[in-house]
Every structure is written in structure tokens, then in C-alpha cells.
Design an enzyme around this catalytic site. Structure first.
Site, PDB file in Angstrom:
ATOM      1  NE  ARG A 134     -25.143 -47.324 117.241  1.00  0.00           N
ATOM      2  CZ  ARG A 134     -24.160 -46.703 117.898  1.00  0.00           C
ATOM      3  NH1 ARG A 134     -23.439 -45.774 117.284  1.00  0.00           N
ATOM      4  NH2 ARG A 134     -23.894 -46.979 119.151  1.00  0.00           N
TER       5      ARG A 134
ATOM      6  CB  SER B  39      12.458 -56.087  86.214  1.00  0.00           C
ATOM      7  OG  SER B  39      11.777 -56.731  85.162  1.00  0.00           O
TER       8      SER B  39
END
Lengths: 317, 317, 317, 317
Positions: free
Chosen positions: A182, A143
């Protein structure tokens, strides 16, 4: 991922550590057994994914409505030829709106992501500052403003990808419910969802692999954590020994009362046990009963079984 | 459910109806092929569930932390004996926090629920007042205040149960991400989720079965709906015939333009086609090309394939 | 829950503890500020729920289709009277298939559950054996076979209920997509989902309240954990002091290098800093800079702001 | 979307159509009232989103752990100044791991998406070939191979985006459960989830707007569909008239029996009613009672109320 887990299981087959239930130390286990648990979960997820790849996909050619009508008499022959060309099994029927195949693929990816997420969660928990039993490889997770941190970045990334993979996969489950020949929306949603599920599940697995491959395991810290309860974590072992002399009920009472006294007095659990006359154990006997490394049950044998499975399957997938 | 689907596929193997994509009539199909599609989806879901039942479950005995330590040297033997007693496969490892098995069961139930939901959705859509191609059995779905209604109650119930089953199953997927050797919350959430997933998936399937078993199919209405576009629904068939004479591009143009003129003029599509000199088809030829029952492609053969699978598997499961 | 959070925030306003990011100690904070964060989150969730209760619900009377037709000319008047009778706002329109109200209620319950889950997660993490900063009240969470355990049972129960509440609430969101004037399945699924969301969100909150009300906070252990990194957790504070002399970049380098040396050598970070000539700080200055209790920023003032809000709102809801 | 709904509500304030419950014709309504229902749902969703934008967001500045420590004594002042600079409210506390704000935004987007999905679903259902009451604007939704189709492409796209928006938003809810002062995975998953939720919710709304703006409404077809049941859809109206003479129970029986006879005989419901001597209504009276346009209840007044709200709010948001 499996390879990294197997390596850890092998190397730490006999490394004692605390098993934790509800995030409390419960009993001793080994880091090897923990890694073996990850390994088997990964192998299961891989087997499931392989099954989907082998049996769950199928060629899809059906024309606009699944009848192959525009191909006249050549419909079935063309469908067979098409399946051969694309190298996928020929399905019994065209599957425009039988989206089970896609949902199954999604489910397998979700399980893979979930397993990756579980391993990553364990890594994050073990890497906590106060636990300190593992950390990701040197050079990862630094960090800029907090120089002491060694963030479990691979595990954190894996957890976030696992969450996103599972989210995308859930859409593939929803799409099962598609209208007639569909779907009016559900099918179209599959496109982003399928590619997202594949990408994020892959990323989750890749991030876990990276986290595990360079994992630094601190066996000493594991042991120190295991000793932190002053033997309480092996009180079950003591109760087993005492039960042979006192019976199950009284042995359990003795242990519970000594544990309570230790909590109040701050004195070692071991000493509170010795002081109880019912116990009638020598200091050596108590110390032997409270040695975590002596109360590992079948851990080593179980690791062996997991590694055998890995050896048998590693060529495969 | 499979049996009811198979019965409908058999009986309506040659019953023409409109195939619908994006909820628009697209091409002719048969109700038999639609039912065969349901059938195959149900057989797939059943096969998946059977696989989970056969291979996916396993005995679970591991002590508090998965080491079998309290059983001393008898750990592995006891675990084997226990698995025999409960009649489940012995796993490689105790699986306290490898929840893949439970997640896989949830996924299989979710697919079953999803397939039930898809069939139920199709039934609801076909039962719409304006479609009227099916309705649930006499005596079901009456409304006290609206006496003309024949609500598709089985299908509606199935859809709601399918939704609830999928919701419960999603928790089982979340539970994969469990802490160390016993999850602090996720595992406990499994209890309600698993029983809910089982109950609602079963209820979804049972409701669909009821809806299908007494389903009244109106073949005449199916034909009338198919004729409602005045042949437009088979314009692809006409384009195929014309393409042999005019080439693919011009054939397609001709069909598109005639369809557009028919929409504007309100005259039959057939007449607009006959009027186009490029077509050079006799009225008999046009009528033949526009017969929906003559443009079913491989529908009947496909139904046969689905029924063969059903026959082969029906003893099983 | 809010009351318990406020109590903890008040009492531990100045109790230093480690703030943890990505499960790594990052900087000092206070337990009071952590509890204040919970408090504000709970107040936000409560405010949202109150808003839904006040504005989001509405009477529903519309007849079968929302026209109030069977009431003839008396439709609107009856609807108004009905709303008065049931004590709910009269909506602009009957809302058969405008399920936004129910979805909003679900969303508010999901947030409440999520906030409860967050607090419970923090409690579980703080209660870990290796962290030991809190535990639930004496007499709770004992284990029959593992007498040393003090399971965070309230927090664990809260986490599982929170998960189940969020699951149920998700169905209420799905139900928004309902067909025409009455959904064919989605509406029926709301029944179980709504009662489940209410029950589980309530249970999550109740369990957190129980866990917090008797929470034993170990301020000494918090301090010991904070000191465990030998000052590294306050390295940012040291960098701030050094930056005044050396500039930001060099100060940061010095801190990073000393941290690295401490990690390698095992010597205290403090000593490594003192040894670096660039630092030119006296031992007293270093110790002052590395006192966690001196690097709490605005924590105390922030707790005060949260408590002010609590005081202002506590009569309400 | 709201503007398009308002336009349709205004224009079709008195256009009768069938209200449908469980996808069955139930009673007459007007297309204006249906559009007004959409309008109010959209206004509610917009209001919710506006509230979140106005009250639900807040500046976030807290340093690594929420204490503002690196800013020394200037913490609170800096946080205030920062909030002013970014033009967002200053929160009571920094909110690193109080993710309620983000979850609320997600919930509001999910509701917006759900409302868009509901409108789109209704459009898809009304656009079905067999219903044919609406279609999207000329030039949209053509199919290259099936020239007769007018696919409701905007509505289909809206439904798929709505599904994806809700999926992404669900991750923002999950992220509430974040560890300590920075989540180890959940926070990182928010990034994709938040942008996805925003993008897909916006796309869902935009697609619905497009679908509605050019919507072609076929009032004649609505009327024809309404007449398709030969008066049965207004049997409730007839029962109301008859109840004045025969009492509620007998009136209901008469209607039910006539409906059953009509279903069996194929004769008009009207004639079956006239034949029942208990009715004692003249043909003119029966025809009046069975006129759908005369049984619209408060539909028109309700449309007016919705439009009033629209007028009042349209400047706003």
C-alpha cells in the site's frame, strides 16, 4: 464528438481548403478529409477507452494485504462472488499496489483529452480573424466590450480542460511506483487525480462536441484562402506535370525559379510560369495544373474509408 | 523480468514475510505472493506493449498533406503496397497529425517503466540495512569507501531509468496537440522523446531483470522481521478467533487494549492477551492464532494462479 | 534574444498591428509593444537565471553522508577552502539530498524555455500564410518539394527544444523527493535531466535569437490585416466617443447593432454606424474614431519603458 | 515546518543515528543534522516564496490588449494608481501573456511541495516497523482493523499533497506558451491550476508541520540500529586510523577483507579486524575507532550553523 466529425466529413467531403504544415499553406486538401482525420482519431481514442472499460478494470478485494486472510478458507470464493456482484472481471490477483489498471485508464483519458485538444486547436486556428474558415455557432463567443468578436469559446474551453485532464492523468502514472502492499502517499494522490482526469477529459470532449455541432464552415473563404498564393500552393501539381516533359530536376528548378520571381516581382506565379520557355505549356494547361480542386489526390476516397469505419462502429462503443 | 519474477514466486511460494502498508507491517504474506504481484504487473505491461506493437502501429504514407496527391490515381494502391513492404498495417487514413499511435506507444512504455520502477522500489526497501530481506547478487553494489555496503545498484539504476522513461513519454502525450497537417514544434520534439522513451524503458526493464535474476532472498530474516512485533502483526487473526466467542466488537476491543498494554508495559502481546479473562484462550490456542505462517489466507493459491498465467503466456509476447 | 527583441521594439515602436485575444483580432496594438512584451519576459527570465547562478549554486563537499567525518577536525576548514577553490558560495550545510538548488536551476531553465517557446509561438502564428506579418530571413525555411513555403524553422526548432527543456527540468523537480542522505534513483536521474535541461533551454533561446535576428516584418500587411474587419477592430474606440454623447449603455448597443448589421449585410461597419441616427457623427468623425493608428493608447510610452529597462540592464546579466 | 525542524535539530544535536545512502546504512550522523538539513531546505523554499511574493507579483491592468487604449491619455496614470490601490508593484508593461510571474509562483510552490515531500518521505522511512526511529504523535495513525499500526498519517498526507501540488504547478509552466495577447486555453487552465497549486502546497506543508510537531524520536532505537552492523558502519573511521600506519591502500584492503570475513563467518567485524596482524591495534583502539558516536565529524557544528540561520531569519518571511 465522433458524430459531429462524421457529419462534417460527409458534408464537406469535396470542399477544398489549404492543408497547412508548420502553419504554412502546403497543398490543397478538403475540409472533409480534415474532419475525417479528427473522426478517426476520436474513434481510436474511444476504442482504447472501451477496451480499458471492458478489459482493463477488475474487481478489487484482497483484505489489508492482498492475501484474503481474514476470510479464511472462503477467500477465493468470496473474491469471485464479489466480482460478480460488482459486475467486474475477477483479476488473477488482488491489485492493491499493481496500479497499472488505473494508470492505463489515465493514459486512455489523456489520449482522449489530447485528441480533443488537437481538434480544438485546429478550430481555434481556422477561426482566426485572418483565416475565418470556421466559427462556432451564432450566439456563442460574443464579447461584451468587443462586439465584433466571435470567440471560439467551446474550443478554448476544450483546450484548457484537455490540459488539466492530462495533468491529472500524469499523477496516475506516477502512482505506479507504490511502496510494498500500500503506497505511502501515491495511492492517496490517485483519488483527486482520477476524478479530475475523468471530469476534465469528459469536459474536453463535451466542449469539442459543442464547438463542432454548431460549427459554421465558410467554404468560400476556404477557397479564397487557397487562391491567395496565386497558385503557389499547387506548385507541386505543376511540377508533376512538368516533370513528364522536362524530367524531375529541371521541372523542380523551373517551379522554384518562377516562384522566386513571383515573390520578387509581385506578378502572378501563373504568368511567371508561362513566360519560362522551358515550360512550353498553354495558359489553359497551366490553369488546369494550378486548379487546387484538381489536385486533391485520394482525399475523397479517404473520407469514404473513414466514414465506413464510423458506420461500422457507431452502434458500438 | 517476468521470468525472474516467476522463478521467485515459485521458489518462495510458502516463504512468510510481512506485508507492509504505508511502510508499516500490516499482516503476514509470502514473498512468493509479492513476486507474483510483480509478475502479473509485468505480464500486463508486456501484453499492453504487445498490443501496441500488433495493432497500434501503422504504415504512414500520405505525401506532404495526407492526400497522396503527388501519386495521382495511384495513391491508395501505393499506400497499400507501401504498408505491405514495411510490414505494418495499413491505416484508414494517413496520420501525419493523428499522433495517438505514438502517444499510445509512449503510454505503454511509461507503464512498463512504472512497473519496473515499482519492483525496483520494493527491492530497494527490502534491501535496506534494517530490513535485510533481499540483496542483489554477490559482487554487485560494492562501495570503494564503505566496504560493508551492498548497494541495490540494479534497482537504483532501474528507478532512475524509469523516471527518465516516463519523462520522455510525457512529451509524446503533449505532441497529440499538433497544428493542422504538421505540427510546428510538437512533432519535432517527438524524435528525441520517442527514442528516449524506448531506450530508458528498455534500460529500466533490463536493470530490474539483472537485479532480480541474482537476488539473494533471506527467508530467515523475513521470518525474524515478522516476529519482531511479538505477534501484533497477526492480531487480526486473533481477533477473528475471538470474534467467534465474543462477537466482533468485543473481540476487537480486547485486541486493541492488549496491544496498547503491550506497547506501554513492554511485555509480549501474547501474555497481555492471555491475561485478559474475556479471552478465555489457552496458551496453545493463542500461540496458534498468533502464528504468522498460519495466517496466510489464499496466498499460496493466488501464487498458483499467477504462475498458471505465466505458463500460459510465456511462449507468447 | 533580448537584443533582437529590443531592436524590433525600437524599430516598430509605432507600427500598428492587430492585438489578438483567443486568436481573434481584438484591438489595435503595435508590433513594437508586442516585441517589448517579449523583451521584458526575456529580461525577467534572464534575471532569474542570473540570480540562480549568483545565489542559487553552492559548493558541495560533505563526505559520504554530509558530516565531513573523514576529514576529522579539518572538515569545516576544508569545506571552506574547497568552496574558494571552485569559486562557489559555501553553503550552510552540505546538500546531498537538499536538491532545491538543482530544482531551482531547472525551474529557471524551464521559464527561459517557456518564454522562448512563447515568442516562437507568436512568430509561427504571425508567419502563417493567411497572416503573413513576419517571416524568417531570406534563405531560411525553404522546402524542397513545396518551393513557395517559407517555414519559420527557427521558431519551430525553438518550440520543440522548449518542450524538451521543460520535460528535462521536470525531472529535477521530482528529484527533490530523495531518500535520506542519498537518493536511490532520483539523484541518478538528475544527471541526464540536468544536462538535457541546459542544452535544450540553450538551444531554444539560440533558435529564437536566430529567428528574430533576421525577422522580416511586413508593416503593410499588418496594416492591411488591421483594416480587414472594416473598422470593427476599433469599435471600442467608437464606443468611447459615442459614450460621451449617449451614455455607456446606449453607445454600446449602437455599436453592437451596427456590427451585427454589417455582418449580415456585408456593408462596411462605418456605413452602418453613419446610418444610425442616434450616432449623429459626421463621416469625418466616424473615420477618425475608426482609425486604428489613433487608438493605440499608451503603446508607445510602454515600449519606451521596456527599452529603458533594456538599456539599464544590457551591460549586466 | 521550519520551527518544528529547528526544535528537532536543537534537541537531537548530538543524537547519533545511521546516515543512509541508496537506503543502505553508510556512516553515522546525528538526527540533529538530518533535521538541520530539512530546516535549511525549508528556509530556502520559504525565502524563494517570499521573494516571489515581494518581487514576483505585479498589478495587472492593460485593457483588452495591453495598450490601455480605452483610458485615453490617462492610461499610465491609471495603471499606477491601480497598482497603488491593490498594493502591488507596478510592472514595466501589462503582462497578459507574459505568464512568467505565475510560472515562477508555481515553481516556488513546487519546490516548497517537493521539500515537504522529502521530509515526509524521510519520516515514512524512519517510521517503518523495522526501523522504528520515529513515529507520529500518540493518537494519530491508528488503524481500526490493525491495532498495532502507527501509520505516519501526516507524512503520507503530505506526500500525496506534494505530488498534487507539483502536478498543478506544472500547468502554470505550460501556460507560458500563450498565443499573442491572450491565450486560447492555456490561460483558462491556469485558474484551477493556480488555486490547486496553492492549496496543495499549503496542505503539504501543514501536514508535515503536524507530523513533525508531535514527532516521537526514539534515540535508543537509533543507536541500536547503528550498532546492528557490528561496527561495519564505521569501517571508514577504522580505515582512517589504519591508514596512518599502513598507508591508504593497505588499510582499505584490510578493512574490506575483514568485512568480507565477518559476512561469511558471522563473527563480529571487530574480532576479524583484531585477528589481522597487519592491524596491530589493541582491542581498546579498535573499539574506539568503531564507536559511531566518535565519528560524527562536523555534525554538531553544522547543526549550529543551521540554527544560527534559523535564529537570524525567524522573525522574517
Amino acid at each position: 464528438v465522433a458524430g459531429a466529425c462524421a457529419g462534417l466529413a460527409q458534408e464537406h467531403r469535396s470542399t477544398p481548403m489549404a492543408a497547412r504544415t508548420l502553419l504554412q499553406q502546403a497543398l490543397p486538401t478538403t475540409f472533409g478529409l480534415k474532419a475525417a482525420g479528427w473522426l478517426v482519431a476520436v474513434l481510436d481514442a474511444r476504442a482504447r477507452l472501451s477496451t480499458v472499460r471492458r478489459d482493463g478494470l477488475a474487481a478489487q478485494l484482497g483484505g489489508a494485504a492482498g492475501t484474503l486472510a481474514s476470510l479464511g478458507d472462503e477467500g477465493l470464493a468470496t473474491a469471485r462472488y464479489f466480482a460478480e456482484e460488482v459486475g467486474l472481471p475477477e483479476p488473477v490477483l488482488p491489485w492493491h499496489t499493481s496500479r497499472g489498471r488505473v494508470a492505463e485508464l489515465g493514459a486512455a483519458l489523456a489520449v482522449l483529452a489530447g485528441v480533443s485538444g488537437k481538434i480544438a486547436l485546429d478550430v481555434c486556428l481556422l477561426a482566426q480573424t485572418e483565416v475565418g474558415e470556421v466559427r462556432e455557432a451564432e450566439g456563442r463567443g460574443g464579447s461584451s466590450t468587443l462586439p465584433h468578436k466571435r470567440n471560439p469559446v467551446g474550443a478554448v474551453l476544450a483546450r484548457s480542460c484537455a490540459e488539466l485532464a492530462r495533468m491529472h492523468a500524469s499523477v496516475l502514472g506516477d502512482a505506479l511506483s507504490s511502496e510494498h502492499e500500500r503506497a505511502a502517499g501515491g495511492w492517496q494522490a490517485e483519488w483527486d487525480a482520477l476524478s479530475g482526469a475523468l471530469a476534465y477529459a469528459g469536459a474536453a470532449a463535451a466542449s469539442v462536441a459543442e464547438a463542432l455541432e454548431g460549427l459554421e464552415v465558410d467554404a468560400e473563404r476556404m477557397r479564397r484562402n487557397l487562391d491567395a498564393t496565386g497558385g503557389l500552393v499547387v506548385s507541386e501539381a505543376l511540377a508533376v506535370v512538368l516533370a513528364e516533359r522536362l524530367g524531375r530536376v529541371e521541372a523542380h528548378d523551373l517551379v522554384r525559379e518562377a516562384a522566386a520571381r513571383a515573390a520578387t516581382s509581385g506578378r502572378p506565379f501563373r504568368d511567371e510560369v508561362l513566360e519560362d520557355r522551358r515550360a512550353a505549356l498553354s495558359p489553359e494547361e497551366v490553369d488546369a495544373a494550378l486548379d487546387p480542386a484538381a489536385y486533391l489526390g485520394s482525399a475523397e476516397a479517404l473520407v469514404g474509408r473513414a466514414l465506413e469505419r464510423w458506420t461500422a462502429e457507431r452502434g458500438g462503443a
